[in-house]
Design an enzyme around this catalytic site. Structure first.
Site: not given
Ligand code: F6P
Length: 543
Positions: A200, A206, A262-263, A348, A379, A507
């Protein structure tokens, strides 16, 4: 008496009541506390709920303006007030002709345009019209993203893998752990691989690190021109400028908007990898399934409303019974990632300790969500669910018809699911255990020693949600039910479910620590434990 006090008192009155007594007292209890909507059969009768509970919870919901909040969400009001954003994942699966306004602008035309762009793209990849730089058809898709830009599409692609008719292989890379991307890159051929950078913000550490690693790998392996990147890399993002800086042609960008959390983004362009895996028509079915639930959620009275009732129960248990967590147990091999997806969706969203008027909260909010598919989980951790010292409510999710009928497996699977819910509730009394032990001819000395270990207290609540079959339409419904449940729970808890400030501190600190690791000097600006760990790592790593 204030409504919260009434609920507290009501909970205290439950201390003497057992779930199986509620069933004994009311022969219609199962029917009374079941909601059937289309192919969904939602049984919430095995809960510490009577009609008074529902009435009190409904009264409380009215007091906190739940109905108004629901409308405000659907109508694009900025209910995510800490980020000054609307919350409009529902607009992404809106198939009515009605406009939806944000800041006076109807967002539906742009949503429909991106849907069209996604549909055409899927078609072009399938036909080979959109192909790699050498003209070969794509065989592999690598989605690079994390959090909501990973969990939703990865979960749905896995859940609907029987709908992948083209054989296109869709891989997901999320972790900054280089082992993740290395594993995927070692399997794919650069000439026939399409990378989807899903972010987004297009700033997430990452995702950016993995995206640049993929690009370096691609240029090295492919040994062609930088311009080939445009054929093999596309982006799903709200940040056009950063996508361009990465080398992505703006025409190969699929947009979405800041009002998609995002979620909650599986319904947006973020769903493209899933659409490629299952085909556009199936992806659209998923949107339609969610749209169906949106209509149910918006119009059904609270006590006949699946997301509202399930939020009532979770709120009731968390705030008044203080149950620490909830287990999600899908009896479906293909829903293996569903609990993980729900962890982000729920924790979250509702893991907050400040209320809507910015005051510190003194009651329990978001519960811990965890789970695993049945019967595997039976199990591993079901021992604790049956005989542990905490009560952990369970959501059982099952399907009447499997994707594949094979050798009577499905009836066994479902028998296990029903049996677990029954066992959790009825338990096994001392008398029953004693009789069993006597019949097994154990000495009376051993019986006394063994007996307490074999008793099940029971009285452990659960919901059971049955669907006809795991289809794209059903998955859309299932996700939307939980999305709305989480939102309603947030309203009842008086928190903002749509921000996530709690992820920021880690972060920030990781950047500082990365700098410490990159210098020749010992770290000394942290607490002594963190300094020691950083320095131990630096001194022992191989360069
Ligand atoms: O670190 C949390 C977050 O902001 C989530 O809410 C989101 O889904 C994820 O990181 C990834 O964010 P992006 O789509 O901006 O890379």
């Amino acid at each position: 008496m204030e409504i919260l006090e009434k609920l507290t008192k009501h909970q205290e009155n439950f201390s003497q009541i057992k779930l199986n007594q509620l069933f004994a007292k009311d022969i219609n209890r199962a029917e009374r506390y079941t909601i059937q909507y289309e192919d969904i059969f939602f049984d919430f009768s095995k809960n510490f709920i009577v009609q008074d509970t529902l009435n009190l919870l409904s009264e409380y919901a009215e007091k906190v303006n739940l109905k108004t909040m629901i409308e405000q969400m659907f109508q694009g009001e900025k209910i995510n007030f800490t980020e000054n954003r609307a919350v409009l994942h529902t607009a992404l699966r809106n198939f009515s002709k009605n406009p939806i306004y944000v800041d006076g602008l109807d967002v539906m035309p742009q949503i429909i345009a991106v849907r069209e762009q996604m549909k055409n793209f899927v078609q072009q990849v399938y036909s080979g019209e959109w192909c790699g730089a050498t003209g070969e058809k794509f065989t592999d898709i690598v989605n690079i993203g994390i959090g909501g830009s990973h969990l939703g599409p990865a979960m749905a692609t896995r859940a609907l893998s029987v709908y992948n008719y083209t054989g296109l292989k869709v891989h997901y890379v999320s972790n900054i752990d280089g082992e993740d991307i290395n594993e995927v890159l070692s399997k794919v051929n650069p000439a026939t691989t399409l990378f989807i950078i899903a972010s987004k913000t297009f700033t997430t550490l990452e995702t950016m690190k993995n995206a640049y690693t993929a690009k370096d790998w691609f240029l090295k392996k492919f040994a062609r021109r930088e311009s080939d990147v445009a054929k093999h890399f596309i982006a799903l993002s709200t940040n056009e400028k950063s996508c361009q800086e990465f080398g992505i042609n703006p025409q190969n960008m699929f947009a979405f908007w800041d009002w998609v959390g995002g979620r909650y983004s599986i319904w947006s362009a973020i769903g493209l990898s899933t659409a490629l895996a299952i085909g556009w028509d199936n992806f659209k079915e998923m949107l339609l399934g969610a749209y169906e639930i949106d209509r149910h959620f918006r119009s059904a009275p609270f006590q006949k409303n699946i997301p509202v009732i399930s939020a009532f129960i979770d709120f009731w248990y968390r705030r008044f019974w203080k149950f620490p967590s909830k287990a999600i147990i899908p009896y479906s091999h293909y829903l293996a990632m569903f609990p993980e997806f729900l962890q982000q969706l729920e924790m979250e969203s509702n893991g907050k300790s400040v209320n809507r008027i910015s005051e510190k909260i003194y009651y329990k909010t978001g519960q811990v969500i965890w789970g695993e598919v049945g019967t595997n989980s039976q199990h591993s951790f079901f021992q604790l669910l049956h005989q542990g010292t905490d009560i952990i409510p369970v959501d059982f999710i099952g399907f009447i018809n499997p994707n594949f009928k094979i050798n009577g497996h499905h009836d066994w699977l479902m028998s296990n699911m029903f049996a677990q819910a029954e066992a959790l509730m009825i338990g096994k009394s001392e008398e029953e255990v004693r009789e069993e032990l006597i019949n097994s001819k154990i000495s009376s000395f051993d019986i006394d020693k063994l007996l307490p270990h074999k008793v099940f207290d029971g009285n452990r609540p659960s919901n059971t949600m049955l669907f006809n079959k795991l289809t794209p339409h059903t998955l859309g419904k299932l996700i939307a039910i939980y999305e709305h449940k989480v939102f309603v729970e947030g309203v009842l808890l008086q928190i903002n479910s749509f921000d996530q400030w709690g992820v920021e501190l880690g972060k920030q600190l990781s950047k500082k620590i990365f700098n410490d690791i990159s210098t020749d000097f010992d770290a000394n600006s942290h607490d002594s434990s963190t300094n020691l760990l950083i320095n131990y790592y630096k001194n022992n790593k191989k360069n």
